[in-house]
Each structure stands twice: as C-alpha cells, then as structure tokens.
Scaffold this motif. Structure first.
Motif, PDB file in Angstrom:
ATOM      1  N   GLY A 121      -4.846   7.160  -2.598  1.00 17.52           N
ATOM      2  CA  GLY A 121      -6.344   7.269  -3.259  1.00 17.52           C
ATOM      3  C   GLY A 121      -6.427   6.490  -4.274  1.00 17.52           C
ATOM      4  O   GLY A 121      -5.519   5.824  -4.791  1.00 17.52           O
ATOM      5  N   GLU A 122      -7.876   6.342  -4.555  1.00 23.99           N
ATOM      6  CA  GLU A 122      -8.307   5.418  -5.848  1.00 23.99           C
ATOM      7  C   GLU A 122      -7.694   5.978  -7.302  1.00 23.99           C
ATOM      8  O   GLU A 122      -7.869   6.844  -7.381  1.00 23.99           O
ATOM      9  N   SER A 145      -6.412   2.518   4.812  1.00 22.32           N
ATOM     10  CA  SER A 145      -7.513   3.491   4.933  1.00 22.32           C
ATOM     11  C   SER A 145      -7.985   3.522   3.562  1.00 22.32           C
ATOM     12  O   SER A 145      -7.253   3.154   2.499  1.00 22.32           O
ATOM     13  N   GLU A 146      -9.226   4.243   3.161  1.00 20.25           N
ATOM     14  CA  GLU A 146      -9.757   4.690   1.885  1.00 20.25           C
ATOM     15  C   GLU A 146      -8.790   5.468   1.154  1.00 20.25           C
ATOM     16  O   GLU A 146      -8.827   5.260  -0.085  1.00 20.25           O
ATOM     17  N   ASP A 147      -7.901   6.300   1.775  1.00 19.74           N
ATOM     18  CA  ASP A 147      -7.057   6.996   0.948  1.00 19.74           C
ATOM     19  C   ASP A 147      -5.727   6.348   0.489  1.00 19.74           C
ATOM     20  O   ASP A 147      -4.845   6.827  -0.250  1.00 19.74           O
ATOM     21  N   ASP A 148      -5.565   4.863   0.684  1.00 21.68           N
ATOM     22  CA  ASP A 148      -4.463   4.395   0.576  1.00 21.68           C
ATOM     23  C   ASP A 148      -4.449   3.477  -0.710  1.00 21.68           C
ATOM     24  O   ASP A 148      -5.849   2.881  -1.105  1.00 21.68           O
ATOM     25  N   GLN A 189      -2.146   7.469   0.997  1.00 19.80           N
ATOM     26  CA  GLN A 189      -2.666   8.881   0.901  1.00 19.80           C
ATOM     27  C   GLN A 189      -2.790   9.065  -0.574  1.00 19.80           C
ATOM     28  O   GLN A 189      -2.680  10.061  -1.048  1.00 19.80           O
ATOM     29  N   TYR A 225       4.718   8.545  -6.586  1.00 22.76           N
ATOM     30  CA  TYR A 225       3.639   9.370  -5.994  1.00 22.76           C
ATOM     31  C   TYR A 225       4.225  10.087  -4.466  1.00 22.76           C
ATOM     32  O   TYR A 225       3.503  10.154  -3.572  1.00 22.76           O
ATOM     33  N   ARG A 241       0.885  -1.232  -0.006  1.00 16.35           N
ATOM     34  CA  ARG A 241      -0.020  -0.101   0.035  1.00 16.35           C
ATOM     35  C   ARG A 241       0.798   1.108  -0.142  1.00 16.35           C
ATOM     36  O   ARG A 241       1.870   1.347   0.485  1.00 16.35           O
ATOM     37  N   ARG A 295       2.419  12.807  -3.437  1.00 19.14           N
ATOM     38  CA  ARG A 295       1.088  12.609  -2.679  1.00 19.14           C
ATOM     39  C   ARG A 295       1.100  12.462  -1.208  1.00 19.14           C
ATOM     40  O   ARG A 295      -0.034  12.723  -0.620  1.00 19.14           O
ATOM     41  N   HIS A 296       1.636  11.176  -0.888  1.00 18.48           N
ATOM     42  CA  HIS A 296       1.867  11.128   0.455  1.00 18.48           C
ATOM     43  C   HIS A 296       2.903  11.757   1.302  1.00 18.48           C
ATOM     44  O   HIS A 296       3.922  12.720   0.572  1.00 18.48           O
TER      45      HIS A 296
END
Length: 624
Positions: A334-335, A381-384, A332, A430, A329, A433-434
């Motif tokens: 996201g999808e 989490s949902e943001d991962d 942060q 990315y 994963r 982003r994180h």
C-alpha cells in the motif's frame, strides 16, 4: 542424595511411547522439563531428544519416589521405572504425541541435579541470543534446536547417499594447508618445528580436489570443514561446512545434473518435493531483472520503465538518462506515509551512484502520464508499493565505463544493484504485509515436524542457476583487472583470444546456484592446461616467479596428464538454514560464533601463555 545408575538400563525414549504400549514395563531417562505438585500426586514431564512423556509419582504406590519428586526441579536428570498406562479421557493432551499415555512410576532415581538454568528449555522463544550462546548446552536441549539438528543430520545423510550412488568417492583433504588465494583472509597456524613459517586453514579444498582429478579418482566429494577470516553476518561464520565435489571430463550440464539430484534428495529428507531441473539465467539477465546475482524469485523483479519518461521529465527529476531507470514493487504494502518512507531511506545504498523516487502522489501531480505508465509497466495494483531507481548525475562515483555489446557496464550494474539491494531490504521489512512468504512458513513448519508426508515446495523454494559471469573485474584503485573468481576458473574457449586485448569481454565458465535470495553454492569448469593457467596468471599481472612461489606444486601437477575437470561447493549450513526457516546460520551450527567472532560459551579467542608463544617463536605486539 543423588542415585547411581547401577544396572538400570533405558528401555525406551520418552517421545516414542503410544497407547498401543499400555501395560508395558519401561525405564525412561532424561531431563525434568516441568514439575507439577498436586499433593499426593506429582507429575513430571520427562524430556529427551525424542520428545516428552508424563511421569506420575503416586505417594501411595511409591512413597520413596514421591519424596524424591518433591525435591527434583527442572533440568534434573532422572530415571523413571514403571509401566505405561492410558490417561483418563478428560486428561488426554492432543497437543502431545504421547498425550494419550503416562508412566505410572514405581521407582525414581535422581541421577544428577541442576543449578537454576538462565532460561528454560521448555520455552520455544528465547529473546537474548547472547545468553543462549553462553549457555549453549542448555539452549541445544530446546525442542526447536533438537529438530534443527536432527534435520541437519537427515539432510547430510541424504546428500552423502545421493553422491555415493552417483559414483562419487568421499576423500578427506588436509586441514593444515598452504596459504592460497580464495577470496578472504586465511587463518594462519604457526609451525613449531619450522620457525617463522605457517600453515593455513583451508578456505576450501580447491587445489586438492583438482589434484584428486589429476590422480584419476574421476568423482570426488567431501562434507568439508572450511575456514575464512571475514566479517560475520547472518549467513556467514568463520568456520562452516560445505558439500564439495569435483568431476573429471564434465560438461557444465553434468555438474548441474549431479547437484540437482542431491538437492532434490536433501529437500526430500525434509519432506519437501523440489522440482527439477532448475531454471537458468545469465548474470546480466539476473542483474537487469533482479539487481542481484542471487535473485529471490518469490517477489516481482525489476521493470525497465525508461520509456515512461520524456527527456524533459528525466532532466526535471535529475535522472541520468545514460543509465537504467527501473521500478521495483512490493505487493500489497500500500501507499506509505511520509514518515514511513523516510524510515526506509537508510536502507538504500547511495554509494552506488543511484537515487530513488518513492513518493508517487507527488510524481503523479507533476508527471501524471509517467506515473500511470510506470504502474502499467510494472503491473502494479493500487495496493502495491512502487519505487523508481535510477542513476544520479549529482553523485559521481569511480566506476569503469567499459562495455561491449549485450553486456552491462559497471555503472549500469551499480544502479541495478542499488535497486536490487533496496528490494531485498524492503521485502524483509514488509514480509508480514504481503503474502509472498506465507507458503514458505507453512512448508517449513511441516518440514520441521515431518508431518503429512511430502509437501510440494514449488511455491516456497525457488532454486536458480546463474551462469555466464564476467571473468574479470576492474580494480580502479590498483588500475588493473582482477579475477572475479579464483584464478583456476576456466574462461570460455571462444573468449580466450580476448584475455589481454579485451578482458571485459571474457566470460567465465562458472556458475552459482541461488535460492530465495541466498547463494547456496558456486563452482566452475577448471583450467586443466598449464599454458592456459599461465595465460590467466599473466593477464592478472602475476609473474612466473610469483606463480611458482604460490602455486608451484599445483603447476607441476598440471604437467602430468591433467584431465578436463570441474566442480562446485554448496554451503550445507545455508541449505539447512533455509529448510528450518531460520534467519541465521547460528540456529543450525551447534557451537557458532557471535557477530563479533566470539564463542561466548568457550570464551574464545583468548590469550595464551607466554611459554606457548616462545615455543612457536612468536612475540605479540599490540597496537595502541
């Protein structure tokens, strides 16, 4: 017309003057960084390695100096004679260390002019690296590069002082050497006086430092120049510098303690507090948890998610049930859209015999319980952004299935490695982003300016020791076991009995130190007995005659009271690269080669005159 220096002597560096020196007569020398003409006043930003100071040429005070100031351009070399004065309150520049003062010049000497440079050293970011490397003498004037090499000097000095304080003796070993196996191609140097024979440039001082232990020096070190003829990449150059050391009568922990002490000192030189002792992890643990033997600990590792799938689900998803099923994963992120996911596909190494699933919406439709369980196991989490990596039964690769209790087979390692490589590439992509690397950037910025004193680097730099590597790897092409390390690495004493009967089970008494996904160094406890060394050669299929031809002088030395010994070598360039926050070693090597192994400034390599080749008894035959 250019001026001579004459008896003029520099009194101060440009960047060291402050308000406390107001009224002090000074002589500054350096390069014109910028020039601003305001009519009767000309302002020159004068630059040297310490920084920049503003020089004011007043036409009424120094008409001759003002006239010369009208002619100078950026990168002219000048000397400014005058005195320090305080700037007007509204003219203070808080962004410059010398921003409260300026030099009221009474004389200006133009010591040399300059052609129009292809880029200005006043610029912090130069996009075209080839231009930078071709005009490296201009590039190195930039403040960023000056900081890099001052920091490299401080780091090198800290390492040298730490090792000296720990009882190590600095000894130089030969550059012209005998060709020995070190893991890469040698650079060969033809001998003029011995036609047809060659020296080799050292890939490392390996055999010589072991001989120094036989010679009774007990503790040796060297800031060594090394040479390897291998493909270039961001963290690899044809010639590089390593911190090389060897110790007599050591335990592995003794080597670790020495290295941790000098690394703490090196990082302290950059204003960073590095916590010690460093954590340890076995090779198999590193592969299972991170898919790499140089794990980056700043991001979550791999998670075993095999339990999230039924046998039916694995079959439907075309996943090999005999191989690992892991999730990675990236926090942060996201999808991702379908297009974004497809853009990531080339980053995955399919040659490892693995596959991946990155469309969780589709997975959740077909196997909702499995998708939910994967996220739960991975603590996502949902943001991962979560990806599943597993063995691909449709992609058969040649690999050894040799396995023994508690260790990994080559096929398992391939799956973990594919996941680990994918994780690394996506992390780079990315990173913005994180938040995993934000602390690193802050620390590096502070370290570069050496502002604010010591900084806690615990959240930014993560050193780790990797231990218990396999002694051998199986070469399918040659159908035999080959050393995973150089052949002077000692096996664990408990595994000696398995050298020929079960090579896969033999562990090497070697160790790597990694940090933030970069291998900093590698070392081992060495073989100090000739009979053991001969057993290792025999297990590798090296005959007595071949061993004598390649290592005769070293084998002879082993018969003269060789003490147990061990050591390590760390890449100095990589340490500095980490600490300055550079993406490439070229930013911390003064005159590096390009990715195509070319020195653009010196225009090397080149052909040489035929006469030189004749003297060396060489004839060049180029392939069409």
């Amino acid at each position: 017309m250019l001026d001579f220096l004459g008896s003029l002597e520099r009194t101060h560096l440009c960047g060291e003057l402050r308000a406390a020196q107001a009224g002090l007569p000074v002589v500054l020398m350096g390069w014109v960084n910028r020039r601003r003409d305001h009519g009767n006043l000309i302002f020159l930003d004068l630059r040297d390695r310490s920084g920049i100071c503003q020089v004011v040429l007043d036409k009424e005070l120094t008409p001759d100096g003002h006239a010369k100031g009208e002619q100078v351009r950026p990168e002219y070399v000048i000397a400014a004679v005058g005195k320090v004065r305080l700037r007007a309150p509204d003219a203070i520049n808080p962004k410059m260390p010398t921003g409260e003062i300026e030099i009221e010049a009474t004389e200006l000497r133009v010591l040399n002019d300059s052609r129009l440079a292809p880029f200005s050293p006043a610029e912090e970011a130069i996009q075209n690296e080839e231009v930078r490397l071709k005009y490296r003498y201009v590039d190195l004037r930039r403040a960023e590069m000056q900081r890099n090499f001052r920091l490299r000097h401080e780091i090198t000095r800290a390492v040298r002082e730490s090792l000296s304080a720990q009882g190590f003796v600095e000894i130089e070993t030969p550059i012209l050497n005998k060709s020995t196996p070190e893991g890469a191609r040698d650079f060969l140097v033809p001998s003029r006086v011995h036609p047809g024979e060659f020296y080799a440039l050292p890939q490392s001082p390996q055999i010589f430092k072991q001989i120094l232990m036989i010679s009774g020096f007990d503790r040796y070190f060297q800031i060594a120049r090394c040479f390897r003829d291998e493909d270039q990449r961001a963290d690899r150059q044809l010639e590089f510098t390593q911190v090389d050391l060897e110790m007599s009568f050591p335990r592995r922990e003794s080597v670790f303690a020495v290295v941790e002490k000098f690394l703490v000192a090196a990082f302290q030189a950059a204003g960073i507090t590095l916590p010690a002792p460093f954590p340890r992890m076995t090779y198999d643990e590193a592969m299972r948890q991170f898919g790499s033997d140089k794990p980056d600990l700043r991001l979550p590792g791999l998670t075993d998610v095999r339990s999230a799938f039924t046998g039916e689900a694995l079959a439907t998803l075309l996943i090999d049930p005999a191989l690992p099923v892991v999730a990675l994963r990236i926090p942060q992120v996201g999808e991702l859209s379908r297009k974004e996911r497809e853009e990531n596909h080339p980053l995955f190494d399919r040659k490892k015999g693995a596959k991946f699933i990155d469309d969780f919406k589709r997975l959740a439709k077909s196997f909702p319980e499995s998708a939910a369980k994967v996220r739960e196991l991975a603590s996502a989490s949902e943001d991962d952004f979560v990806i599943i990596v597993a063995g691909d039964p449709a992609h058969h690769i040649k690999a050894s299935d040799t396995k023994f209790p508690g260790r990994l087979s080559e096929r398992e390692i391939n799956v973990y490695s594919a996941a680990g490589n994918f994780r690394t590439e996506l992390t780079k992509k990315y990173a913005e982003r994180h938040k995993a690397f934000q602390v690193t950037e802050d620390v590096v910025a502070a370290a570069g300016s050496r502002a604010g004193g010591a900084i806690d680097g615990a959240a930014a730099f993560h050193p780790i020791w990797i231990v218990d590597f396999p002694m051998f790897e199986y070469d399918l092409g040659a159908a035999r076991w080959v050393p995973a390390h150089h052949p002077f690495t000692a096996p664990y004493e408990a595994d000696m009995a398995n050298l020929t009967a079960d090579p896969a089970s033999v562990r090497a008494d070697c160790y790597d130190i990694a940090m933030n996904g970069l291998e900093l160094g590698s070392g081992s406890i060495r073989i100090h007995r000739k009979d053991v060394q001969q057993q290792i050669f025999a297990s590798l299929g090296i005959s007595d005659e071949e061993a004598r031809a390649r290592f005769g002088f070293f084998l002879d030395a082993l018969e003269y009271g060789t003490p147990p010994h061990g050591g390590i070598a760390l890449g100095l360039d990589r340490i500095v690269m980490l600490l300055v926050g550079a993406a490439s070693m070229r930013e911390v090597i003064a005159f590096p080669k390009t990715a195509k192994a070319i020195d653009l400034m010196a225009e090397a390599p080149t052909a040489v005159p035929e006469q030189q080749l004749k003297e060396l008894h060489i004839r060049v035959a180029l392939r069409s």
